[in-house]
Design a protein around this motif. Structure first.
Motif, mmCIF file in Angstrom:
data_model
loop_
_atom_site.group_PDB
_atom_site.id
_atom_site.type_symbol
_atom_site.label_atom_id
_atom_site.label_comp_id
_atom_site.label_asym_id
_atom_site.label_seq_id
_atom_site.Cartn_x
_atom_site.Cartn_y
_atom_site.Cartn_z
ATOM 1 N N LYS A 10 0.853 -1.182 0.000
ATOM 2 C CA LYS A 10 0.000 0.000 0.000
ATOM 3 C C LYS A 10 0.890 1.234 0.000
ATOM 4 C CE LYS A 10 -4.042 1.955 2.271
ATOM 5 N NZ LYS A 10 -5.027 1.828 3.352
ATOM 6 N N ARG A 11 0.392 2.312 -0.618
ATOM 7 C CA ARG A 11 1.154 3.548 -0.717
ATOM 8 C C ARG A 11 0.713 4.517 0.380
ATOM 9 N NH1 ARG A 11 4.161 5.791 -4.734
ATOM 10 N NH2 ARG A 11 3.462 4.199 -6.222
ATOM 11 N N CYS A 12 1.677 5.062 1.096
ATOM 12 C CA CYS A 12 1.386 6.039 2.148
ATOM 13 C C CYS A 12 1.118 7.402 1.513
ATOM 14 C CB CYS A 12 2.563 6.119 3.125
ATOM 15 S SG CYS A 12 2.328 7.310 4.440
ATOM 16 N N LEU A 13 0.193 8.159 2.045
ATOM 17 C CA LEU A 13 -0.166 9.457 1.480
ATOM 18 C C LEU A 13 0.823 10.552 1.855
ATOM 19 C CD1 LEU A 13 -4.022 9.470 2.081
ATOM 20 C CD2 LEU A 13 -2.813 8.943 -0.030
ATOM 21 N N VAL A 14 1.629 10.357 2.885
ATOM 22 C CA VAL A 14 2.572 11.387 3.333
ATOM 23 C C VAL A 14 3.944 11.168 2.717
ATOM 24 C CG1 VAL A 14 3.692 12.404 5.351
ATOM 25 C CG2 VAL A 14 1.298 11.719 5.467
ATOM 26 N N LYS B 226 5.493 6.218 -0.225
ATOM 27 C CA LYS B 226 6.291 5.024 -0.436
ATOM 28 C C LYS B 226 5.400 3.799 -0.352
ATOM 29 C CE LYS B 226 10.566 6.891 1.511
ATOM 30 N NZ LYS B 226 11.581 6.725 2.593
ATOM 31 N N GLU B 227 5.690 2.819 -1.168
ATOM 32 C CA GLU B 227 4.954 1.563 -1.116
ATOM 33 C C GLU B 227 5.556 0.671 -0.032
ATOM 34 O OE1 GLU B 227 4.688 -0.422 -4.787
ATOM 35 O OE2 GLU B 227 3.240 0.988 -5.661
ATOM 36 N N LYS B 228 4.724 0.317 0.937
ATOM 37 C CA LYS B 228 5.174 -0.504 2.051
ATOM 38 C C LYS B 228 4.233 -1.690 2.204
ATOM 39 C CE LYS B 228 7.208 3.324 4.624
ATOM 40 N NZ LYS B 228 7.247 4.057 5.898
ATOM 41 N N SER B 229 4.663 -2.637 2.996
ATOM 42 C CA SER B 229 3.819 -3.790 3.267
ATOM 43 C C SER B 229 2.578 -3.347 4.042
ATOM 44 C CB SER B 229 4.586 -4.838 4.077
ATOM 45 O OG SER B 229 3.731 -5.917 4.412
ATOM 46 N N PHE C 73 0.820 -0.625 8.226
ATOM 47 C CA PHE C 73 -0.305 0.278 8.428
ATOM 48 C C PHE C 73 -1.185 -0.264 9.549
ATOM 49 C CE2 PHE C 73 1.144 0.800 4.151
ATOM 50 C CZ PHE C 73 1.054 2.157 3.900
ATOM 51 N N LEU C 74 -1.714 0.628 10.364
ATOM 52 C CA LEU C 74 -2.556 0.227 11.477
ATOM 53 C C LEU C 74 -3.928 -0.211 10.987
ATOM 54 C CD1 LEU C 74 -1.687 3.030 14.059
ATOM 55 C CD2 LEU C 74 -0.971 0.646 14.135
ATOM 56 N N LEU D 47 -2.087 6.348 6.424
ATOM 57 C CA LEU D 47 -0.717 6.697 6.783
ATOM 58 C C LEU D 47 -0.021 5.485 7.375
ATOM 59 C CD1 LEU D 47 -1.382 10.105 8.554
ATOM 60 C CD2 LEU D 47 -1.042 9.683 6.120
ATOM 61 N N CYS D 48 1.264 5.380 7.108
ATOM 62 C CA CYS D 48 2.035 4.293 7.702
ATOM 63 C C CYS D 48 2.303 4.597 9.176
ATOM 64 C CB CYS D 48 3.333 4.086 6.932
ATOM 65 S SG CYS D 48 4.433 5.506 6.961
#
Length: 211
Positions: A127-131, A134-137, A141-142, A154-155
């Motif tokens: 998933k991509r963080c809006l801030v 970056k694409e992270k697992s 994310f909560l 947000l991550c």
């Protein structure tokens, strides 16, 4: 003679016991048992009402049946029947279903929930963080129930940084203003709250405007 409430032996005179037997009155060992035997609790009241309703329905069965039939023919009766059918619709459908169908639905719901939240491809989803963009697992994310994938926008790192900046820029400034207004700040507090200068300026401006 035994107590009618607790069943213990009654420490009374023989004359009192003979009088109670002759008149057919109950005997109690003390005043507490006498009071508890006369006290009507909610359970006793419900039991008495239940027995009364059974006897009343048996005696007036035909009259109650006619009254219900007349009421069901009216508009209010039809509305109440429709409302009752809608209320017990889910229970009726669940009752009519076969055990095989119930097991299938339980398995299907479990698989959907497992795939959506704790599926086998959780580590592969990203998933991509809006801030930070970056694409992270998706595990970074909560969890939340407000989004489609049940994850925050947000991550964890960005959210922690935003909370930290909020505590520095907002909470500490407010506490410094309150402490300065009450005159409880010391040198250690000034070092602890670097926003003391801004709080002092803000407090002076408020004081001028109020005057």
């Amino acid at each position: 003679m035994n107590c009618n409430h607790c069943g213990k032996k009654v420490n009374k005179t023989q004359g009192a016991i003979n009088r109670a037997l002759r008149e057919g009155k109950p005997m109690f060992c003390n005043k507490q048992c006498h009071w508890e035997s006369r006290r009507f609790t909610t359970e006793k009241k419900k039991a008495i009402k239940r027995e009364y309703d059974k006897e009343y329905r048996k005696k007036n069965f035909e009259r109650i049946k006619k009254r219900n039939q007349q009421y069901n023919k009216t508009e209010e009766g039809r509305a109440t029947q429709k409302r009752n059918r809608e209320n017990r619709k889910d229970k009726h459908l669940e009752y009519c279903r076969k055990p095989d169908q119930k097991e299938k639905t339980k398995k299907r719901d479990f698989e959907r929930y497992h795939q959506r939240n704790h599926g086998l491809d959780v580590f592969d989803r990203k998933k991509r963080c809006l801030v930070c963009e970056k694409e992270k697992s998706i595990l970074d994310f909560l969890y939340t129930s407000l989004t489609e994938d049940n994850r925050m926008y947000l991550c964890k790192e960005c959210e922690a940084y935003q909370n930290h900046m909020y505590s520095i820029n907002t909470k500490n400034t407010v506490t410094a203003i309150v402490m300065y207004s009450k005159g409880r700040l010391t040198r250690r507090d000034v070092l602890k709250y670097p926003e003391f200068v801004e709080a002092k300026k803000f407090y002076i401006l408020l004081k001028r405007e109020l005057q």
